[in-house]
Design an enzyme around this catalytic site. Structure first.
Site, PDB file in Angstrom:
ATOM      1  N   PRO A 100     -42.432 -13.288 -35.939  1.00  0.00           N
ATOM      2  CA  PRO A 100     -41.083 -12.961 -35.486  1.00  0.00           C
ATOM      3  C   PRO A 100     -40.854 -13.515 -34.078  1.00  0.00           C
ATOM      4  O   PRO A 100     -41.764 -13.517 -33.247  1.00  0.00           O
ATOM      5  CB  PRO A 100     -41.065 -11.428 -35.479  1.00  0.00           C
ATOM      6  CG  PRO A 100     -42.485 -11.000 -35.515  1.00  0.00           C
ATOM      7  CD  PRO A 100     -43.294 -12.115 -36.107  1.00  0.00           C
ATOM      8  N   ALA A 103     -41.048 -11.227 -30.118  1.00  0.00           N
ATOM      9  CA  ALA A 103     -41.673  -9.943 -30.458  1.00  0.00           C
ATOM     10  C   ALA A 103     -43.007  -9.747 -29.744  1.00  0.00           C
ATOM     11  O   ALA A 103     -43.637  -8.713 -29.903  1.00  0.00           O
ATOM     12  CB  ALA A 103     -41.863  -9.839 -31.965  1.00  0.00           C
ATOM     13  N   GLY A 104     -43.477 -10.743 -29.008  1.00  0.00           N
ATOM     14  CA  GLY A 104     -44.748 -10.597 -28.288  1.00  0.00           C
ATOM     15  C   GLY A 104     -45.951 -11.099 -29.069  1.00  0.00           C
ATOM     16  O   GLY A 104     -47.085 -10.885 -28.675  1.00  0.00           O
ATOM     17  N   ASP A 151     -50.935 -17.409 -23.458  1.00  0.00           N
ATOM     18  CA  ASP A 151     -50.551 -17.600 -24.865  1.00  0.00           C
ATOM     19  C   ASP A 151     -51.041 -18.944 -25.404  1.00  0.00           C
ATOM     20  O   ASP A 151     -51.679 -19.015 -26.457  1.00  0.00           O
ATOM     21  CB  ASP A 151     -49.016 -17.543 -25.032  1.00  0.00           C
ATOM     22  CG  ASP A 151     -48.485 -16.129 -25.049  1.00  0.00           C
ATOM     23  OD1 ASP A 151     -49.194 -15.225 -24.572  1.00  0.00           O
ATOM     24  OD2 ASP A 151     -47.353 -15.927 -25.528  1.00  0.00           O
TER      25      ASP A 151
HETATM   26  O1  PMV Z   1     -44.424 -11.081 -24.821  1.00  0.00           O
HETATM   27  P1  PMV Z   1     -45.172 -12.359 -24.693  1.00  0.00           P
HETATM   28  O2  PMV Z   1     -46.024 -12.656 -25.856  1.00  0.00           O
HETATM   29  O3  PMV Z   1     -44.262 -13.484 -24.367  1.00  0.00           O
HETATM   30  O4  PMV Z   1     -46.220 -12.191 -23.488  1.00  0.00           O
HETATM   31  C1  PMV Z   1     -45.828 -12.252 -22.163  1.00  0.00           C
HETATM   32  C2  PMV Z   1     -47.009 -11.966 -21.280  1.00  0.00           C
HETATM   33  C3  PMV Z   1     -46.651 -11.941 -19.793  1.00  0.00           C
HETATM   34  O5  PMV Z   1     -47.863 -11.594 -19.104  1.00  0.00           O
HETATM   35  C4  PMV Z   1     -45.621 -10.878 -19.504  1.00  0.00           C
HETATM   36  C5  PMV Z   1     -46.153 -13.287 -19.300  1.00  0.00           C
HETATM   37  C6  PMV Z   1     -47.204 -14.369 -19.227  1.00  0.00           C
HETATM   38  O6  PMV Z   1     -46.804 -15.528 -19.117  1.00  0.00           O
HETATM   39  O7  PMV Z   1     -48.408 -14.077 -19.219  1.00  0.00           O
END
Ligand code: PMV
Length: 312
Positions: A100, A103-104, A151
């Protein structure tokens, strides 16, 4: 050139989100059962057209119609540079992700990694995981502004990582299979927006925010040891502490807090939001015996398709 199919997984951050942007360590693992697939086919009769189809985001156009700053355009041009390609032959690029959006679960980085790998394979350009991670990082900057790089790294290497900016990546050592349930709050979030919100608060009151970031970093260091020792109950309590600190940073929501409470009231070892917050996913650490109950409770409460996964 023959048709190429490449995949890249999703990811979940176990500890350390947001603080990782400020140089603190964080822990993330790939989620192999949810992935992006990129298929590239030669277009024999249309020598100069690079057609891009990404139906999940309603995109179907030639590369020439894309803004050169679009993440897909950036990836194509970086792969062309890596392979010293002078010109691109006709081809059709099809991108589909099970992840998705917003959504993280790392959908942006997953698409970037799968696309970069597929292009390198299509053109027979030798590549390392680090090359792919570096290319995806450039695209991440277009999506998020100031990404930490966690990521693209965990997804390109497809291994659990202890990640700290500007330091060599460390592979996680996980002693015992660790059981997780990933539940989507159903609320879309903006990583860029949440990172900016923390930045504003940091600039306004560094004396309040810095200690929170320091504590989150210390939790990630402790969590690395508990993973190595296979101590799930202690890992679980660290998750809850990490969630409280994310609340103090102002990135949780009532919905995410309620989900963490629901998990803890029903036998979870730990739970926290995962990723940028403001919506998106939360993760639950559980004993395998409690998994069916937690799965059922969240499904009955209206959270669709929780993802059950084991990291080892
Ligand atoms: O929600 P996501 O999967 O985009 O993770 C973001 C993680 C953060 O630490 C908030 C930003 C980053 O670039 O590490």
């Amino acid at each position: 050139m023959a048709q190429i199919i490449q995949k890249a997984p999703g990811k979940i951050i176990l500890f350390g989100e947001h603080a990782v942007v400020y140089g603190k360590p964080a822990i993330a693992v790939p989620i192999m059962q949810c992935y992006t697939t990129v298929t590239i086919q030669p277009l024999i009769h249309e020598h100069n057209i690079v057609q891009i189809q990404a139906p999940d985001i309603g995109l179907n156009c030639p590369l020439s119609d894309l803004d050169p700053e679009h993440p897909f355009a950036i990836i194509i041009s970086l792969v062309a540079m890596l392979g010293s390609l002078q010109h691109l032959p006709g081809m059709q690029i099809h991108i589909h992700s099970m992840l998705p959006v917003a959504a993280g679960l790392g959908s942006g980085a997953s698409v970037s990694v799968a696309l970069a790998k597929a292009l390198c394979s299509f053109f027979s350009i030798p590549f390392t995981n680090q090359d792919i991670s570096d290319i995806a990082f450039e695209a991440e900057k277009r999506y998020h502004g100031t990404p930490s790089g966690i990521d693209n790294t965990v997804i390109a290497f497809e291994r659990g990582i202890f990640f700290q900016r500007e330091k060599p990546v460390e592979w996680l050592n996980i002693a015992q299979p660790t059981h997780l349930l990933i539940v989507n709050s159903g609320q879309e979030k903006s990583t860029k927006g949440m990172v900016e919100r923390v930045r504003e608060r940091f600039n306004q009151s560094p004396q309040l925010i810095q200690p929170i970031l320091d504590q989150i970093g210390e939790i990630a260091v402790q969590a690395r040891s508990y993973l190595k020792l296979g101590n799930a109950p202690l890992l679980g309590s660290l998750m809850v502490r990490n969630h409280r600190l994310l609340q103090e940073l102002g990135v949780s929501t009532r919905g995410l807090d309620r989900m963490v409470e629901l998990a803890m009231e029903n036998g979870a070892l730990g739970a926290k939001l995962s990723g940028a917050g403001g919506g998106g996913n939360m993760i639950i650490l559980m004993d395998p015996a409690t998994a069916p109950r937690l799965n059922q409770i969240f499904t009955q409460t209206g959270y669709n398709n929780p993802i059950q996964t084991t990291i080892q």
